[in-house]
Write a protein that holds these residues in place. Structure first.
Motif, short mmCIF file in Angstrom:
data_model
loop_
_atom_site.label_atom_id
_atom_site.label_comp_id
_atom_site.label_asym_id
_atom_site.label_seq_id
_atom_site.Cartn_x
_atom_site.Cartn_y
_atom_site.Cartn_z
N LYS A 109 -10.71 15.48 6.60
CA LYS A 109 -10.80 14.41 5.61
C LYS A 109 -10.90 14.99 4.21
CE LYS A 109 -12.43 10.46 6.47
NZ LYS A 109 -13.24 9.28 6.86
N ARG A 126 -10.99 3.53 -1.95
CA ARG A 126 -12.40 3.15 -1.90
C ARG A 126 -12.84 2.69 -3.28
NH1 ARG A 126 -11.39 2.49 2.71
NH2 ARG A 126 -11.93 3.94 4.40
N GLU A 161 -18.08 8.99 3.14
CA GLU A 161 -17.27 9.19 4.34
C GLU A 161 -17.31 10.64 4.82
OE1 GLU A 161 -13.47 7.46 4.59
OE2 GLU A 161 -14.01 5.65 3.49
N ALA A 175 -16.51 6.83 -1.48
CA ALA A 175 -15.58 7.85 -0.99
C ALA A 175 -16.34 9.06 -0.43
CB ALA A 175 -14.65 8.28 -2.13
N THR A 232 -5.35 5.18 1.32
CA THR A 232 -6.60 4.43 1.49
C THR A 232 -7.46 4.52 0.24
OG1 THR A 232 -6.55 4.89 3.87
CG2 THR A 232 -8.66 4.18 2.91
N VAL A 273 -8.61 9.84 1.44
CA VAL A 273 -9.18 8.66 0.79
C VAL A 273 -9.21 8.95 -0.71
CG1 VAL A 273 -10.54 7.92 2.77
CG2 VAL A 273 -11.56 9.44 1.07
#
Length: 345
Positions: free
Chosen positions: A2, A55, A64, A61, A53, A29
Motif C-alpha cells: 500500500k 481519501r 490505512e 489516508a 482511490t 490511495v
C-alpha cells in the motif's frame, strides 16, 4: 504494497499517480485536502479523472497503514506531512526541495531516523543511464580531475499551472529554489557529497509571463559555486522556456576535466519536427522514464526496509546550496556554505 500519495500541489503528482496506478504490486490511495474547492486540476476531481482511490484528508489516508508515502505538497508543507508519515511508520519519498529551511530539513531527517523509516529526496535525474556513464568517466580516470562544471536546468514557469510556485511563502523562493537543486544533486554525486565553500548568485524577475501580476520571486538565476579543491561550477536555474517551447524543460551538464570534456543531456529529443496544426516545433523525447526509475528504487527500498538514496542528508546538502544563493542575493556578496547554514564571506 500500500502506497499513499499526499497532496496534488506539485506538478509531478499526477505523473507519480499514473505510474503507481498501473502497477499490479501497488495499492494506491491519494488525498489532496488543501486543494481549492472546485479546482478540476486537483482534489477528488483529479483523482476521479485518473481513476484512483481518494481519501478525504491526510489522517484518513495514513490511517490505512501505507508502507510507503509520497509527499508532493507545496514546499513549505513538506515538514508537517513527512513528520505525520514517519509517525505512521511509512517510508517516505519527498519532492524536492526537501524543505525551505535547514531547521525544517533537519527536523524531517530526525523524525524519520527516530521512527526507523527511510527518507528519500525526489531527484530522478541521477538515475539516468547517461549520467551513470558520465560518472564512470570520472571514476575511471578518463575525464581526469574536474576543473569546471556548467549545469543548466531551465523550464517554463511552473506557476503557469501551479500558481503557488511564485508564492514565496509556499515555495520558499522562485527559480533559484526550484531549479538549483537537480544540478546540485548531480554535483553531489560526482563529488561524493563534497559541498561548495562559497556560492555567488545573481537573479532577476524579467522572465515573468506577460500579464502576470508583479512578481514576488525571481524567474531567472545564475549561481557560481567554488570548492576547496579549486573546482568552479555554475548553475543556470532559470524559468526561461516560453509557454510555446516544444518541451516543458531541460537539463544539461558540461564537465571539463584535465584530460577530456564530457556532456550530459537528460532530455535529448529523439525526433524533431513541426506541428502544422498548432504552428509550433515538436520534440519527441528519448524514451527514458526517470520518474519510473526513481519510484522503482524507492519502492524496492520501502519493501525491503533498506535505506533509500538520495536520502534526506542529500536533500539537506543540496538545499544548503540554494539557501546560500539566497543569502548571496540578499547581500550582493558570495555566501559561505557551512554545515550549520550559510553566512557572509
Amino acid at each position: 504494497m500500500k502506497v499513499a500519495l499526499l497532496s496534488f500541489a506539485h506538478v509531478h503528482a499526477a505523473t507519480y499517480i499514473q505510474l503507481l496506478r498501473d502497477r499490479s504490486d501497488i495499492e494506491l490511495v491519494v488525498t489532496d485536502p488543501d486543494a481549492e474547492p472546485g479546482d478540476p486540476t486537483r482534489g477528488k476531481a483529479l483523482a476521479d479523472e485518473l481513476g484512483v482511490t481518494y481519501r478525504a484528508d491526510y489522517e484518513e489516508a495514513l490511517a490505512e497503514g501505507p508502507r510507503a508515502v509520497i509527499v508532493t505538497s507545496e514546499n513549505t508543507r513538506h515538514r508537517d506531512l513527512v513528520e505525520q508519515a514517519a509517525a505512521a511508520g511509512a517510508h517516505i519519498l519527498c519532492e524536492k526541495p526537501l524543505a525551505t529551511t535547514e531547521d525544517d530539513a533537519r527536523a524531517m531527517i530526525d523524525a524519520c531516523e527516530q521512527a526507523g523509516v527511510s527518507l528519500m529526496t525526489a531527484y530522478p535525474v541521477r538515475f539516468h543511464p547517461a549520467f551513470a556513464a558520465l560518472r564512470h568517466t570520472l571514476t575511471d580516470g578518463t575525464l581526469g580531475p574536474l576543473l569546471s562544471v556548467h549545469g543548466v536546468n531551465n523550464s517554463r514557469p511552473p506557476a503557469l499551472v501551479r500558481p503557488w510556485f511564485a508564492d514565496p511563502t509556499l515555495a520558499g523562493g522562485g527559480a533559484v529554489m526550484d531549479h538549483t537543486l537537480h544540478i546540485a544533486d548531480l554535483l553531489d554525486v560526482l563529488l561524493d557529497g563534497e559541498q561548495p565553500m562559497h556560492v555567488h548568485a545573481v537573479a532577476n524577475t524579467l522572465l515573468t509571463p506577460d500579464g502576470a501580476r508583479e512578481p514576488e520571486v525571481e524567474s531567472a538565476g545564475l549561481l557560481t559555486l567554488t570548492y576547496a579543491n579549486g573546482l568552479t561550477a555554475t548553475i543556470d536555474c532559470s524559468w526561461s522556456h516560453p509557454a510555446t517551447h516544444p518541451a516543458w524543460g531541460g537539463l544539461t551538464l558540461t564537465c571539463v576535466g584535465q584530460r577530456a570534456l564530457a556532456e550530459f543531456d537528460a532530455f535529448p529529443p529523439l525526433l524533431t519536427g513541426y506541428d502544422t496544426t498548432d504552428a509550433i516545433t515538436r520534440w519527441e523525447p528519448a524514451a527514458i522514464d526517470l520518474d519510473a526509475a526513481m519510484l522503482d528504487t524507492f519502492l524496492t527500498a520501502a519493501r525491503t526496509g533498506q535505506r533509500s538514496h538520495p536520502d534526506g542528508h542529500t536533500g539537506l546538502r543540496t538545499l544548503r546550496t540554494a539557501l546560500a544563493a539566497y543569502e548571496s542575493l540578499r547581500t550582493g556578496q558570495p555566501a559561505t556554505v557551512t554545515e550549520s547554514g550559510t553566512g557572509r564571506r
